[in-house]
Design a protein around this motif. Structure first.
Motif, PDB file in Angstrom:
ATOM      1  N   LYS A 124       1.028  -1.485  -0.058  1.00 49.22           N
ATOM      2  CA  LYS A 124      -0.112   0.150   0.620  1.00 49.22           C
ATOM      3  C   LYS A 124       1.352   1.300   0.341  1.00 49.22           C
ATOM      4  CE  LYS A 124      -3.669  -2.090   2.197  1.00 49.22           C
ATOM      5  NZ  LYS A 124      -4.939  -2.209   3.907  1.00 49.22           N
ATOM      6  N   VAL A 125       1.174   1.800  -0.932  1.00 44.65           N
ATOM      7  CA  VAL A 125       1.378   3.731  -1.209  1.00 44.65           C
ATOM      8  C   VAL A 125       1.932   4.026   0.346  1.00 44.65           C
ATOM      9  CG1 VAL A 125       1.561   5.250  -2.006  1.00 44.65           C
ATOM     10  CG2 VAL A 125       0.361   3.458  -3.843  1.00 44.65           C
ATOM     11  N   ASP A 126       3.373   4.148   0.592  1.00 47.11           N
ATOM     12  CA  ASP A 126       3.298   4.962   1.816  1.00 47.11           C
ATOM     13  C   ASP A 126       3.624   6.275   1.315  1.00 47.11           C
ATOM     14  OD1 ASP A 126       4.350   6.059   3.673  1.00 47.11           O
ATOM     15  OD2 ASP A 126       6.113   4.422   3.859  1.00 47.11           O
ATOM     16  N   PRO A 127       2.648   7.127   2.148  1.00 50.46           N
ATOM     17  CA  PRO A 127       3.252   8.751   1.346  1.00 50.46           C
ATOM     18  C   PRO A 127       3.721   9.584   2.099  1.00 50.46           C
ATOM     19  CG  PRO A 127       1.292   8.674   3.645  1.00 50.46           C
ATOM     20  CD  PRO A 127       1.581   6.813   2.781  1.00 50.46           C
ATOM     21  N   LYS A 128       4.368   8.635   3.332  1.00 40.46           N
ATOM     22  CA  LYS A 128       5.798   9.478   3.891  1.00 40.46           C
ATOM     23  C   LYS A 128       7.011   8.588   3.647  1.00 40.46           C
ATOM     24  CE  LYS A 128       3.890  11.779   7.651  1.00 40.46           C
ATOM     25  NZ  LYS A 128       3.576  11.611   9.018  1.00 40.46           N
ATOM     26  N   GLY A 129       7.190   7.101   2.603  1.00 39.07           N
ATOM     27  CA  GLY A 129       8.058   6.525   2.086  1.00 39.07           C
ATOM     28  C   GLY A 129       9.097   7.344   1.171  1.00 39.07           C
ATOM     29  N   TYR A 130      10.132   5.913   0.882  1.00 39.20           N
ATOM     30  CA  TYR A 130      10.838   6.720  -0.143  1.00 39.20           C
ATOM     31  C   TYR A 130      10.967   5.471  -1.347  1.00 39.20           C
ATOM     32  CZ  TYR A 130      13.676   9.103   3.546  1.00 39.20           C
ATOM     33  OH  TYR A 130      13.534  10.989   4.474  1.00 39.20           O
ATOM     34  N   TYR A 131      11.005   5.825  -2.564  1.00 36.38           N
ATOM     35  CA  TYR A 131      10.412   4.930  -3.497  1.00 36.38           C
ATOM     36  C   TYR A 131      11.919   5.198  -4.745  1.00 36.38           C
ATOM     37  CZ  TYR A 131       5.850   4.109  -2.004  1.00 36.38           C
ATOM     38  OH  TYR A 131       4.637   3.145  -1.892  1.00 36.38           O
ATOM     39  N   VAL A 132      12.496   4.347  -5.157  1.00 39.53           N
ATOM     40  CA  VAL A 132      13.731   4.760  -5.789  1.00 39.53           C
ATOM     41  C   VAL A 132      13.546   4.024  -7.230  1.00 39.53           C
ATOM     42  CG1 VAL A 132      15.657   3.845  -6.162  1.00 39.53           C
ATOM     43  CG2 VAL A 132      15.217   4.323  -4.030  1.00 39.53           C
ATOM     44  N   ILE A 133      13.459   4.736  -8.129  1.00 36.93           N
ATOM     45  CA  ILE A 133      13.986   5.029  -9.677  1.00 36.93           C
ATOM     46  C   ILE A 133      15.104   4.402 -10.500  1.00 36.93           C
ATOM     47  CG2 ILE A 133      13.583   5.297 -12.560  1.00 36.93           C
ATOM     48  CD1 ILE A 133      10.437   7.184 -10.536  1.00 36.93           C
ATOM     49  N   ALA A 134      15.254   4.121 -10.843  1.00 37.59           N
ATOM     50  CA  ALA A 134      16.897   2.902 -11.538  1.00 37.59           C
ATOM     51  C   ALA A 134      16.699   2.524 -12.665  1.00 37.59           C
ATOM     52  CB  ALA A 134      17.962   2.338 -10.162  1.00 37.59           C
ATOM     53  N   GLY A 135      17.360   3.392 -13.783  1.00 40.09           N
ATOM     54  CA  GLY A 135      17.503   2.523 -15.369  1.00 40.09           C
ATOM     55  C   GLY A 135      18.245   3.233 -15.976  1.00 40.09           C
ATOM     56  N   TYR A 136      18.181   2.661 -17.338  1.00 36.13           N
ATOM     57  CA  TYR A 136      18.577   3.132 -18.390  1.00 36.13           C
ATOM     58  C   TYR A 136      17.547   4.554 -19.512  1.00 36.13           C
ATOM     59  CZ  TYR A 136      22.213   0.282 -16.370  1.00 36.13           C
ATOM     60  OH  TYR A 136      22.566  -0.044 -15.620  1.00 36.13           O
ATOM     61  N   PRO A 137      17.809   5.104 -19.827  1.00 34.26           N
ATOM     62  CA  PRO A 137      16.317   5.654 -20.339  1.00 34.26           C
ATOM     63  C   PRO A 137      17.125   6.032 -22.135  1.00 34.26           C
ATOM     64  CG  PRO A 137      16.778   7.130 -18.956  1.00 34.26           C
ATOM     65  CD  PRO A 137      17.933   6.368 -18.984  1.00 34.26           C
TER      66      PRO A 137
ATOM     67  N   LYS B  51      -0.492  12.454  -3.559  1.00 29.80           N
ATOM     68  CA  LYS B  51      -1.667  12.113  -3.000  1.00 29.80           C
ATOM     69  C   LYS B  51      -2.467  11.486  -3.062  1.00 29.80           C
ATOM     70  CE  LYS B  51      -0.036  16.868  -0.467  1.00 29.80           C
ATOM     71  NZ  LYS B  51      -1.253  17.466  -0.113  1.00 29.80           N
ATOM     72  N   GLU B  52      -3.530  11.408  -2.685  1.00 31.11           N
ATOM     73  CA  GLU B  52      -4.656  10.108  -2.788  1.00 31.11           C
ATOM     74  C   GLU B  52      -5.287  10.738  -3.357  1.00 31.11           C
ATOM     75  OE1 GLU B  52      -7.138   6.660  -1.414  1.00 31.11           O
ATOM     76  OE2 GLU B  52      -5.183   7.118  -0.384  1.00 31.11           O
ATOM     77  N   SER B  53      -5.118  11.442  -3.155  1.00 25.77           N
ATOM     78  CA  SER B  53      -6.390  12.672  -4.372  1.00 25.77           C
ATOM     79  C   SER B  53      -6.024  13.196  -5.981  1.00 25.77           C
ATOM     80  CB  SER B  53      -6.542  14.035  -3.523  1.00 25.77           C
ATOM     81  OG  SER B  53      -5.870  15.150  -3.314  1.00 25.77           O
ATOM     82  N   LYS B  54      -5.024  13.032  -5.779  1.00 24.04           N
ATOM     83  CA  LYS B  54      -3.805  12.628  -7.495  1.00 24.04           C
ATOM     84  C   LYS B  54      -4.659  11.679  -8.307  1.00 24.04           C
ATOM     85  CE  LYS B  54      -2.285  16.801  -6.892  1.00 24.04           C
ATOM     86  NZ  LYS B  54      -2.130  17.829  -7.391  1.00 24.04           N
ATOM     87  N   TYR B  55      -4.899  10.692  -7.413  1.00 22.43           N
ATOM     88  CA  TYR B  55      -5.257   9.574  -8.633  1.00 22.43           C
ATOM     89  C   TYR B  55      -5.783   9.719  -9.271  1.00 22.43           C
ATOM     90  CZ  TYR B  55      -1.301   7.060  -6.152  1.00 22.43           C
ATOM     91  OH  TYR B  55       0.462   6.158  -5.982  1.00 22.43           O
ATOM     92  N   SER B  56      -7.686  10.102  -8.416  1.00 26.34           N
ATOM     93  CA  SER B  56      -8.378  10.090  -9.383  1.00 26.34           C
ATOM     94  C   SER B  56      -8.768  11.366 -10.113  1.00 26.34           C
ATOM     95  CB  SER B  56      -9.870  10.991  -8.164  1.00 26.34           C
ATOM     96  OG  SER B  56      -9.090  11.723  -7.010  1.00 26.34           O
TER      97      SER B  56
END
Length: 284
Positions: free
Chosen positions: A127-140, A166-171
């Motif tokens: 479940k999405v953690d609004p205060k959590g850290y997310y990482v993106i790593a790839g090769y454009p 924020k969850e409001s942005k999803y809708s």
């Protein structure tokens, strides 16, 4: 060490770990190759898988795509595929593909340049953690530089830490929070080791790479915060300030049901158990 410098160091370590399981997918173009996107290598039991976006690993293009193998070699994606895209023109917001490598292909993959993550490195039912850290790593694609006359190229990765919307942005943007994770995309970021912000590179080709979640920056193994794969990058909405990832549950549920790995945790999210049409095929 200042907090910002410490965060840069930890994020760089985490991203490098994520990149170690993120191969570049290519179409042969001798003496080199044309990069089209990314994937994630995964091992479940004795089976080896490639996870990616369905628009990359679609049923029509899949037989001609190659991925890194042992040493400096590339290997074709022989095996069994399950994808939501029949061809590149298909339209489906549920955009993912799972390839189970043929047994004879495994020897071309193990002990190569990339690692295969294990199922314990995946967080199902996240479940999405609004205060959590997310990482993106790839090769454009824009970061891949060919060496003239040689069948190799030097990929330049993108590595950054981000946060969920924020969850409001999803809708607002018509995304189901049970199926997607939307993360912020900043046009200007400070590169590792620098306090000067620069415009980030074009992210075309980041599709198919992973979205990773760090539950606790202080929970580390050999100095690297623990991270878990929670999504597959599918859509770039940089003009709106975010990127979209499809939750990893779609892929793990296919591995559980189609590839018969019942030991994998079952997803609790609605419709994940019965997504839109999945196209399957096999090349030995």
């Amino acid at each position: 060490m200042e907090w910002e410098e410490k965060m840069n160091t930890l994020t760089n370590r985490v991203c490098n770990l994520a990149l170690s399981a993120t191969p570049i997918l290519n179409i042969p173009d001798p003496p080199s190759a044309i990069p089209i996107g990314c994937g994630i290598y995964l091992k479940v039991g004795s089976d080896y898988f490639l996870l990616s976006a369905g628009h990359l690993l679609n049923l029509e293009d899949w037989p001609k795509i190659i991925a890194p193998g042992n040493g400096t070699t590339m290997t074709f994606l022989n095996g069994t595929i399950a994808t939501t895209f029949e061809n590149p023109q298909s339209k489906d917001v549920i955009d993912f593909a799972v390839l189970k490598f043929a047994k004879r292909q495994i020897k071309h993959l193990i002990n190569g340049r990339f690692e295969f993550i294990e199922i314990q490195n995946i967080m199902i039912n996240h479940k999405v953690d609004p205060k959590g850290y997310y990482v993106i790593a790839g090769y454009p694609v824009s970061g891949v530089k060919k060496k003239a006359g040689k069948a190799i190229f030097n990929p330049i990765p993108v590595k950054f830490i981000t946060y969920s919307l924020k969850e409001s942005k999803y809708s607002k943007y018509n995304f189901d929070p049970e199926h997607f994770i939307l993360v912020k995309y900043q046009r200007k970021v400070a590169p590792f080791g620098s306090k000067e912000k620069q415009i980030t590179k074009e992210l075309q080709g980041i599709s198919g790479s992973g979205l990773w979640y760090i539950p606790d920056m202080n929970d580390r193994v050999e100095g690297i915060p623990k991270l878990f794969l929670v999504g597959i990058m599918t859509e770039n909405h940089k003009e709106k300030g975010f990127l979209a990832a499809l939750k990893i549950d779609f892929a793990t549920q296919v591995i559980r049901e189609i590839f018969n790995h019942k030991e994998i945790e079952e997803s609790k999210f609605k419709e994940v158990k019965d997504p839109n049409t999945i196209f399957c095929a096999h090349i030995d």
